[in-house]
Every structure is written in C-alpha cells, then in structure tokens.
Design an enzyme around this catalytic site. Structure first.
Site, PDB file in Angstrom:
ATOM      1  N   LEU A   1      -8.143  50.647 -42.334  1.00  0.00           N
ATOM      2  CA  LEU A   1      -7.822  49.348 -42.389  1.00  0.00           C
ATOM      3  C   LEU A   1      -7.613  48.854 -43.969  1.00  0.00           C
ATOM      4  O   LEU A   1      -9.157  49.024 -45.126  1.00  0.00           O
ATOM      5  CB  LEU A   1      -9.303  48.364 -41.116  1.00  0.00           C
ATOM      6  CG  LEU A   1      -8.915  46.576 -41.516  1.00  0.00           C
ATOM      7  CD1 LEU A   1      -7.457  46.734 -41.304  1.00  0.00           C
ATOM      8  CD2 LEU A   1      -9.856  46.178 -40.866  1.00  0.00           C
TER       9      LEU A   1
ATOM     10  N   ASP B   1      -8.692  28.165 -41.613  1.00  0.00           N
ATOM     11  CA  ASP B   1      -9.052  26.706 -42.332  1.00  0.00           C
ATOM     12  C   ASP B   1     -10.134  25.746 -41.277  1.00  0.00           C
ATOM     13  O   ASP B   1     -10.018  26.319 -39.809  1.00  0.00           O
ATOM     14  CB  ASP B   1      -7.610  26.087 -41.749  1.00  0.00           C
ATOM     15  CG  ASP B   1      -7.047  24.694 -42.719  1.00  0.00           C
ATOM     16  OD1 ASP B   1      -8.701  24.403 -43.358  1.00  0.00           O
ATOM     17  OD2 ASP B   1      -6.529  24.262 -42.409  1.00  0.00           O
ATOM     18  N   GLY B   2     -10.729  25.283 -41.565  1.00  0.00           N
ATOM     19  CA  GLY B   2     -11.853  23.974 -40.841  1.00  0.00           C
ATOM     20  C   GLY B   2     -12.545  24.220 -40.991  1.00  0.00           C
ATOM     21  O   GLY B   2     -13.702  23.728 -40.042  1.00  0.00           O
TER      22      GLY B   2
ATOM     23  N   HIS C   1     -18.789  27.110 -44.764  1.00  0.00           N
ATOM     24  CA  HIS C   1     -18.217  28.366 -44.563  1.00  0.00           C
ATOM     25  C   HIS C   1     -19.165  29.846 -44.379  1.00  0.00           C
ATOM     26  O   HIS C   1     -18.580  30.686 -44.224  1.00  0.00           O
ATOM     27  CB  HIS C   1     -18.505  28.050 -46.348  1.00  0.00           C
ATOM     28  CG  HIS C   1     -17.257  27.127 -47.052  1.00  0.00           C
ATOM     29  ND1 HIS C   1     -15.916  26.929 -46.094  1.00  0.00           N
ATOM     30  CD2 HIS C   1     -17.220  26.277 -47.870  1.00  0.00           C
ATOM     31  CE1 HIS C   1     -15.646  26.259 -47.100  1.00  0.00           C
ATOM     32  NE2 HIS C   1     -16.506  25.368 -47.879  1.00  0.00           N
TER      33      HIS C   1
HETATM   34  C1  FPP Z   1     -10.838  26.614 -45.687  1.00  0.00           C
HETATM   35  O1  FPP Z   1     -11.422  25.645 -44.872  1.00  0.00           O
HETATM   36  C2  FPP Z   1     -12.252  27.534 -46.122  1.00  0.00           C
HETATM   37  C3  FPP Z   1     -12.215  27.857 -47.279  1.00  0.00           C
HETATM   38  C4  FPP Z   1     -11.383  27.132 -48.574  1.00  0.00           C
HETATM   39  C5  FPP Z   1     -12.529  29.108 -47.773  1.00  0.00           C
HETATM   40  C6  FPP Z   1     -13.196  29.868 -46.918  1.00  0.00           C
HETATM   41  C7  FPP Z   1     -14.098  31.023 -47.251  1.00  0.00           C
HETATM   42  C8  FPP Z   1     -14.817  31.632 -46.615  1.00  0.00           C
HETATM   43  C9  FPP Z   1     -15.132  31.725 -45.118  1.00  0.00           C
HETATM   44  C10 FPP Z   1     -16.409  32.815 -46.427  1.00  0.00           C
HETATM   45  C11 FPP Z   1     -15.756  34.046 -47.557  1.00  0.00           C
HETATM   46  C12 FPP Z   1     -15.298  34.384 -46.925  1.00  0.00           C
HETATM   47  C13 FPP Z   1     -15.399  36.070 -47.533  1.00  0.00           C
HETATM   48  C14 FPP Z   1     -13.522  37.117 -46.424  1.00  0.00           C
HETATM   49  C15 FPP Z   1     -15.772  37.242 -47.512  1.00  0.00           C
HETATM   50  P1  FPP Z   1     -11.810  23.778 -45.493  1.00  0.00           P
HETATM   51  O2  FPP Z   1     -13.053  23.740 -46.218  1.00  0.00           O
HETATM   52  O3  FPP Z   1     -10.496  23.726 -46.044  1.00  0.00           O
HETATM   53  O4  FPP Z   1     -12.369  23.085 -44.162  1.00  0.00           O
HETATM   54  P2  FPP Z   1     -11.258  21.430 -44.065  1.00  0.00           P
HETATM   55  O5  FPP Z   1     -10.272  21.764 -44.230  1.00  0.00           O
HETATM   56  O6  FPP Z   1     -12.897  21.535 -42.884  1.00  0.00           O
HETATM   57  O7  FPP Z   1     -12.472  20.824 -45.073  1.00  0.00           O
END
Ligand code: FPP
Length: 246
Positions: free
Chosen positions: A132, A21-22, A38
């Site tokens: 893994l 998150d974040g 992301h």
């Molecule tokens: C949450 O942060 C993050 C996500 C919903 C997406 C996570 C995806 C990735 C890291 C990219 C692809 C991953 C892989 C495994 C290849 P948020 O957007 O909710 O952040 P915020 O709370 O600050 O808005």
C-alpha cells in the site's frame, strides 16, 4: 454481517483520497486546544491505513497540509509539523513491517528542514515497499500543482521539444505530482463540509465524492468501509449511458 464482509472484493477502489477535516471542532467539543484534535486524528490515520490493507486498496492519499494552512496561527502550524515528524518517526517500523511505501505530493521545498529530513529518511527506509502507498499531500494545493505543470509544458513547447497539439490528458497528468499514481476513484471529506478545497482538481474528474458528518478524530475503519460500500453502490458511467456500460 459486518461492513467489511459486505464489501465486493472485485470492486475495490485502487486509490482513496481523504480530506481529513474537523480536528479543530472535535477538540473544541472536548474543551481542548486544536492541536489535541490533530494528535487524536493520527489514530484515525492508523485506522484508515489498516482498513485499506484489509480491503487491498493500493493508494491512500491524505490531505495533511495545504498551501493555505500556513495562514493558521504559528503555534498550530508548528504543532502540526512537529506532530508529522513525530508520527513518521514513531510509526516507521510499523510501516516497514506492513510493507507500506511512502510518497509525498506538494511543494516539499517549502517544508521545514526537520520535516523534509524525516520524510527523506522514511522514504529511503520504505523504498521498494508497495503493499500500500500512503501518499501525504504536504504544502499541497491543486492550483499550485496545475500551475507547475502549465509552466513545464509551456517551456517544452517554447524549446520546441513538444508541439502544442501533443498536449493530451496523459501529458498533463505526467507533469503533476501524482504522475505515477492512478486517479482516485473515491474522495472522502469528513466533518460535514461539502467542498474540495483545492485538492486533486485535475485528478478528480471522474472520482466519486463521499461526504460524511463524522469529524476526522472520530473516523474509524468502519467509517471507511461504509464509504467504500457507498462507492460500490454507485454506477460509474464516465460520460456514457447506463445501457452502454452493462
Ligand atoms: C483539518 O482539520 C486537519 C488538518 C489541517 C491537519 C491534519 C493533520 C493530522 C491528522 C495529523 C498528522 C497526519 C499524518 C498523516 C501523520 P481542521 O483543523 O481544519 O478542523 P476544523 O475544520 O474543525 O477547524
């Protein structure tokens, strides 16, 4: 002494699950669009995989896209799906070299075709590797998963193939997406939020929860080692007393 050296190799969690998150807040702080957060978050995925290999962790589950995430702006949803497809394609050789297996939990049917095809190809290429397992939670929510399990079990009861008295913890676990995966000993959430957000609600019954202020794109191997050290400092009692578990 570095954190990795302080880790007790005889008390490594077999399964670590992370609520990444974040990304959005991190991007905003840099004056960038959310998608940039992301894309930098992918580097933290790499760091976490390397840290898990160094420690000998067997399963790393990443909450990558929840069933609720479809409610985000279309541009962001499309961007995350493209990033996922691109990342899997770019990293496939490296995953293979490191003998990493790929598992998916969640409703894969609901993912875009391009995403499902890329995942299938990666699963085929990586099948048999088990140093893994990276477990991607995609179009996943714990309530969806538990509802599926309840439906399946009630159909079996109705058909007479099982008796309702035979519904044990093991039977419920065997109807979940994680049926062949041990429950996570450690669940980490980044970005200072202290919530579980519909993630592995059945499986986390005895998990240790670790919350850090670090935003996901800033989360490095060292941060994962610190989380494991914290986990190792805890006494896991599973409902017993301290005296009983000595
Ligand atoms: C949450 O942060 C993050 C996500 C919903 C997406 C996570 C995806 C990735 C890291 C990219 C692809 C991953 C892989 C495994 C290849 P948020 O957007 O909710 O952040 P915020 O709370 O600050 O808005």
């Amino acid at each position: 002494m570095k954190s990795l050296e302080k880790i007790d190799k005889n008390n490594i969690p077999q399964h670590i699950a992370i609520i990444m998150d974040g990304n959005g807040r991190w991007a905003k702080k840099q004056g960038q669009e959310r998608l940039y957060g992301h894309s930098i978050g992918v580097e933290s995925v790499r760091e976490s995989l390397n840290a898990c290999i160094s420690m000998g962790v067997k399963y790393l589950t990443l909450y990558t896209f929840s069933t609720e995430n479809w409610n985000r702006p279309k541009e962001e949803v499309d961007g995350i799906m493209n990033l996922l497809v691109q990342t899997i394609s770019n990293e496939l050789e490296l995953l293979k070299e490191n003998e990493i297996g790929l598992l998916v939990i969640g409703d894969e049917e609901g993912l875009p075709d391009s995403c499902r095809e890329e995942l299938q190809e990666a699963k085929d290429v990586l099948s048999g590797y088990n140093k893994l397992y990276i477990v991607l939670a995609l179009n996943y929510s714990a309530r969806w998963e538990i509802k599926q399990a309840i439906k399946n079990i009630s159909e079996k009861v109705k058909a007479g193939s099982i008796d309702s008295n035979a519904i044990t913890d093991e039977l419920v676990s065997s109807e979940l997406c994680t049926k062949n995966i041990p429950d996570p000993e450690l669940i980490i959430r980044t970005s200072g939020e202290h919530r579980i957000s519909n993630f592995l609600l059945w499986q986390l019954a005895y998990s240790e929860l670790y919350f850090t202020e670090v935003l996901w794109p800033d989360f490095k191997s060292e941060d994962l080692y610190l989380a494991v050290l914290d986990y190792q400092s805890r006494e896991r009692r599973f409902g017993q007393t301290s005296e009983q578990i000595i």
